[in-house]
Design a protein around this motif. Structure first.
Motif, mmCIF file in Angstrom:
data_model
loop_
_atom_site.group_PDB
_atom_site.id
_atom_site.type_symbol
_atom_site.label_atom_id
_atom_site.label_comp_id
_atom_site.label_asym_id
_atom_site.label_seq_id
_atom_site.Cartn_x
_atom_site.Cartn_y
_atom_site.Cartn_z
ATOM 1 N N GLU A 157 0.815 -1.212 0.000
ATOM 2 C CA GLU A 157 0.000 0.000 0.000
ATOM 3 C C GLU A 157 0.850 1.264 0.000
ATOM 4 O O GLU A 157 0.419 2.302 -0.495
ATOM 5 C CB GLU A 157 -0.932 -0.004 1.220
ATOM 6 C CG GLU A 157 -1.956 -1.140 1.202
ATOM 7 C CD GLU A 157 -2.882 -1.096 2.388
ATOM 8 O OE1 GLU A 157 -2.711 -0.188 3.244
ATOM 9 O OE2 GLU A 157 -3.785 -1.959 2.481
ATOM 10 N N ARG A 158 2.046 1.199 0.566
ATOM 11 C CA ARG A 158 2.919 2.377 0.636
ATOM 12 C C ARG A 158 4.028 2.291 -0.403
ATOM 13 O O ARG A 158 4.617 1.248 -0.603
ATOM 14 C CB ARG A 158 3.563 2.493 2.030
ATOM 15 C CG ARG A 158 2.595 2.774 3.162
ATOM 16 C CD ARG A 158 3.355 2.825 4.471
ATOM 17 N NE ARG A 158 4.415 3.817 4.446
ATOM 18 C CZ ARG A 158 5.602 3.658 5.030
ATOM 19 N NH1 ARG A 158 5.885 2.520 5.645
ATOM 20 N NH2 ARG A 158 6.496 4.623 4.978
ATOM 21 N N ARG A 159 4.283 3.420 -1.023
ATOM 22 C CA ARG A 159 5.398 3.599 -1.949
ATOM 23 C C ARG A 159 5.505 2.485 -2.992
ATOM 24 O O ARG A 159 6.574 1.906 -3.211
ATOM 25 C CB ARG A 159 6.716 3.748 -1.196
ATOM 26 C CG ARG A 159 6.767 4.923 -0.246
ATOM 27 C CD ARG A 159 6.252 6.232 -0.836
ATOM 28 N NE ARG A 159 6.899 6.629 -2.064
ATOM 29 C CZ ARG A 159 7.938 7.457 -2.118
ATOM 30 N NH1 ARG A 159 8.425 7.957 -1.001
ATOM 31 N NH2 ARG A 159 8.462 7.786 -3.271
ATOM 32 N N ARG A 160 4.391 2.216 -3.640
ATOM 33 C CA ARG A 160 4.417 1.242 -4.729
ATOM 34 C C ARG A 160 5.362 1.681 -5.844
ATOM 35 O O ARG A 160 5.939 0.857 -6.542
ATOM 36 C CB ARG A 160 3.012 1.054 -5.297
ATOM 37 C CG ARG A 160 2.082 0.226 -4.425
ATOM 38 C CD ARG A 160 0.770 -0.008 -5.137
ATOM 39 N NE ARG A 160 -0.111 -0.880 -4.363
ATOM 40 C CZ ARG A 160 -1.319 -1.246 -4.746
ATOM 41 N NH1 ARG A 160 -1.792 -0.795 -5.914
ATOM 42 N NH2 ARG A 160 -2.059 -2.036 -4.005
ATOM 43 N N ASP A 161 5.495 3.000 -6.006
ATOM 44 C CA ASP A 161 6.368 3.510 -7.061
ATOM 45 C C ASP A 161 7.799 3.023 -6.864
ATOM 46 O O ASP A 161 8.457 2.559 -7.812
ATOM 47 C CB ASP A 161 6.318 5.035 -7.110
ATOM 48 C CG ASP A 161 6.625 5.681 -5.756
ATOM 49 O OD1 ASP A 161 6.532 4.995 -4.715
ATOM 50 O OD2 ASP A 161 6.953 6.879 -5.731
ATOM 51 N N LEU A 162 8.291 3.098 -5.631
ATOM 52 C CA LEU A 162 9.656 2.659 -5.354
ATOM 53 C C LEU A 162 9.814 1.153 -5.513
ATOM 54 O O LEU A 162 10.833 0.670 -6.033
ATOM 55 C CB LEU A 162 10.068 3.086 -3.943
ATOM 56 C CG LEU A 162 10.259 4.585 -3.729
ATOM 57 C CD1 LEU A 162 10.548 4.869 -2.250
ATOM 58 C CD2 LEU A 162 11.387 5.120 -4.596
ATOM 59 N N ILE A 163 8.820 0.409 -5.057
ATOM 60 C CA ILE A 163 8.904 -1.043 -5.151
ATOM 61 C C ILE A 163 8.877 -1.484 -6.612
ATOM 62 O O ILE A 163 9.639 -2.377 -7.026
ATOM 63 C CB ILE A 163 7.770 -1.694 -4.337
ATOM 64 C CG1 ILE A 163 8.048 -1.477 -2.838
ATOM 65 C CG2 ILE A 163 7.638 -3.184 -4.652
ATOM 66 C CD1 ILE A 163 6.993 -2.022 -1.916
ATOM 67 N N VAL A 164 8.023 -0.854 -7.421
ATOM 68 C CA VAL A 164 7.984 -1.197 -8.850
ATOM 69 C C VAL A 164 9.321 -0.884 -9.517
ATOM 70 O O VAL A 164 9.855 -1.692 -10.282
ATOM 71 C CB VAL A 164 6.840 -0.436 -9.552
ATOM 72 C CG1 VAL A 164 6.961 -0.552 -11.063
ATOM 73 C CG2 VAL A 164 5.490 -0.971 -9.096
ATOM 74 N N LEU A 165 9.874 0.287 -9.235
ATOM 75 C CA LEU A 165 11.151 0.666 -9.842
ATOM 76 C C LEU A 165 12.271 -0.291 -9.429
ATOM 77 O O LEU A 165 13.107 -0.681 -10.259
ATOM 78 C CB LEU A 165 11.509 2.105 -9.450
ATOM 79 C CG LEU A 165 10.654 3.209 -10.068
ATOM 80 C CD1 LEU A 165 10.975 4.551 -9.430
ATOM 81 C CD2 LEU A 165 10.866 3.273 -11.577
ATOM 82 N N ALA A 166 12.286 -0.672 -8.156
ATOM 83 C CA ALA A 166 13.329 -1.594 -7.686
ATOM 84 C C ALA A 166 13.199 -2.959 -8.365
ATOM 85 O O ALA A 166 14.207 -3.578 -8.741
ATOM 86 C CB ALA A 166 13.245 -1.748 -6.165
ATOM 87 N N TRP A 167 11.966 -3.430 -8.539
ATOM 88 C CA TRP A 167 11.758 -4.704 -9.228
ATOM 89 C C TRP A 167 12.183 -4.606 -10.688
ATOM 90 O O TRP A 167 12.763 -5.550 -11.244
ATOM 91 C CB TRP A 167 10.288 -5.116 -9.146
ATOM 92 C CG TRP A 167 9.916 -5.893 -7.921
ATOM 93 C CD1 TRP A 167 9.109 -5.487 -6.904
ATOM 94 C CD2 TRP A 167 10.330 -7.222 -7.584
ATOM 95 N NE1 TRP A 167 8.996 -6.470 -5.952
ATOM 96 C CE2 TRP A 167 9.730 -7.553 -6.344
ATOM 97 C CE3 TRP A 167 11.144 -8.158 -8.207
ATOM 98 C CZ2 TRP A 167 9.925 -8.781 -5.721
ATOM 99 C CZ3 TRP A 167 11.341 -9.395 -7.592
ATOM 100 C CH2 TRP A 167 10.735 -9.692 -6.366
ATOM 101 N N ILE A 168 11.868 -3.491 -11.334
ATOM 102 C CA ILE A 168 12.234 -3.324 -12.742
ATOM 103 C C ILE A 168 13.745 -3.413 -12.919
ATOM 104 O O ILE A 168 14.243 -4.033 -13.876
ATOM 105 C CB ILE A 168 11.702 -1.987 -13.286
ATOM 106 C CG1 ILE A 168 10.180 -2.038 -13.422
ATOM 107 C CG2 ILE A 168 12.339 -1.646 -14.633
ATOM 108 C CD1 ILE A 168 9.556 -0.726 -13.819
ATOM 109 N N VAL A 169 14.494 -2.793 -11.995
ATOM 110 C CA VAL A 169 15.958 -2.835 -12.101
ATOM 111 C C VAL A 169 16.461 -4.271 -11.983
ATOM 112 O O VAL A 169 17.284 -4.731 -12.788
ATOM 113 C CB VAL A 169 16.612 -1.939 -11.033
ATOM 114 C CG1 VAL A 169 18.126 -2.104 -11.058
ATOM 115 C CG2 VAL A 169 16.247 -0.475 -11.273
ATOM 116 N N LEU A 170 15.967 -5.006 -10.976
ATOM 117 C CA LEU A 170 16.437 -6.381 -10.792
ATOM 118 C C LEU A 170 16.068 -7.250 -12.001
ATOM 119 O O LEU A 170 16.913 -7.984 -12.534
ATOM 120 C CB LEU A 170 15.840 -6.980 -9.521
ATOM 121 C CG LEU A 170 16.259 -8.428 -9.236
ATOM 122 C CD1 LEU A 170 17.762 -8.544 -9.039
ATOM 123 C CD2 LEU A 170 15.521 -8.972 -8.009
ATOM 124 N N ALA A 171 14.810 -7.158 -12.444
ATOM 125 C CA ALA A 171 14.390 -7.945 -13.600
ATOM 126 C C ALA A 171 15.176 -7.533 -14.840
ATOM 127 O O ALA A 171 15.547 -8.375 -15.667
ATOM 128 C CB ALA A 171 12.887 -7.776 -13.836
#
Length: 373
Positions: A157-171
């Motif tokens: 629920e919090r800071r989905r933007d950061l979590i999405v960006l972090a996942w994109i980098v790893l993937a």
């Protein structure tokens, strides 16, 4: 009464995150830039096939043998850098999930990783008889990462933007490793090599975006500049993208193929060099106009535009210099790295066209109060 007057004071502050996450986020950005440099070194020194296999360096060895010489060491060094980039990206991701979603989701992500390894082993067993075992394993693990990303985002629920960006980098790092392997097995196909560089540049932009959002106040955002200025900035982004695209095509068909035995028979590199310059000069003019207008109207993006001006100006100087000197390897490498820094600066400018609601004490125009979530 305006939103800026009614917003609570705490809403004007960014989330507090630990120093390790901030340091690793910067390390991730720097590592993505560095790997463009090491990847460029592989190509510019003719070391693209220094390791003839993937993920092994030779059919019988993970590391280069004495017979591979300096080319094998350069190619293997770039592969090691991929590992470093991946480890940092994983650390950023886990710390981001822990900070904004809790340790329970960290555990879930690790279970997805374990499942991906098991699935990867199965894919390896199935694909290995046809010589695609490594690609099967990597692809299965990447699918597990994508599934874990969807699960994390859905449950956060919090800071989905950061979590999405972090996942994109790893993937993205994992996918880049596979693309790098395809470049080797395809004997440095120009389009695969060009895509490999472009994807690396995009990852630089994503890590830059993560840094911007990490320092920003969370929540809905409003436009911080006039609408016409925002449109001009996006047009400038298109000019930058076109410049980079033609630059990649030019280099892909130029003398630096990555191996002395690889001969390009595609587009005319001399003609493409001129085509590459045209959007480059348009880009420089647009950036100059944006900068003058931003400082005249005291817009919040004006200081970052100065950074972009410097990056583009140096890029043009290096580009003209390398063309006149016959494309020396060092200048071409610098040109490649500068392109990623220019793209990162443009990313920061675009993200700063909006600001969190309530942060702006006075919008620059009447239409700047348009709310965008």
């Amino acid at each position: 009464m305006t939103l800026a007057q009614t917003a609570p004071r705490s809403a004007h502050r960014p989330d507090r995150v630990g120093r390790p996450l901030r340091i690793l986020a910067w390390a991730s950005f720097v590592a993505e830039v560095v790997i463009i440099g090491t990847g460029g070194a592989v190509r510019l020194t003719g070391s693209g096939l220094g390791c003839t296999e993937w993920p092994l360096c030779t059919p019988d060895s993970l590391v280069p043998l004495q017979a591979q010489g300096i080319h094998g060491l350069i190619e293997f060094g770039n592969r090691l850098m991929t590992g470093v980039v991946g480890i940092i990206a994983l650390a950023v991701l886990l710390l981001t999930i822990a900070a904004f979603a809790g340790r329970r989701l960290v555990t879930r992500a690790l279970w997805f990783a374990a499942g991906g390894i098991v699935l990867g082993v199965g894919a390896y067993v199935v694909a290995n008889p046809v010589g695609l075992g490594a690609f099967g394993f990597s692809s299965a693990l990447l699918l597990a990462v994508l599934a874990a990303m969807v699960d994390s985002v859905r449950r956060t629920e919090r800071r989905r933007d950061l979590i999405v960006l972090a996942w994109i980098v790893l993937a993205g790092v994992m996918a880049q490793a596979v693309v790098g392997g395809l470049a080797v097995v395809s004997d440095l196909n120009a389009f695969v090599v060009g895509f490999h560089y472009t994807a690396s540049l995009l990852l630089v932009c994503v890590t830059a975006a993560y840094l911007v959002r990490l320092a920003a106040v969370p929540g809905p955002r409003e436009r911080a500049v006039p609408s016409w200025f925002a449109m001009l900035a996006h047009v400038t982004t298109l000019a930058l993208a076109a410049t980079i695209l033609f630059g990649v095509l030019t280099t892909s068909n130029g003398p630096h193929s990555g191996d002395e035995d690889v001969i390009r028979n595609g587009f005319d590199a001399t003609f493409l060099a001129h085509v590459h310059a045209w959007p480059g000069y348009i880009l420089a003019a647009l950036v100059a106009v944006l900068t003058v207008l931003a400082w005249a109207r005291r817009l919040p993006v004006r200081r970052w535009l100065l950074v972009l001006v410097a990056a583009v100006a140096v890029q043009i100087v290096v580009g003209v210099w390398q063309a006149r000197e016959g494309l020396p390897e060092l200048l071409v490498g610098i040109h490649m790295v500068l392109a990623s820094l220019s793209a990162a600066a443009m990313t920061v400018v675009i993200l700063n066209l909006k600001a969190p609601i309530g942060v702006l004490s006075a919008p620059s125009t009447d239409d700047a109060s348009t709310v965008v979530s």
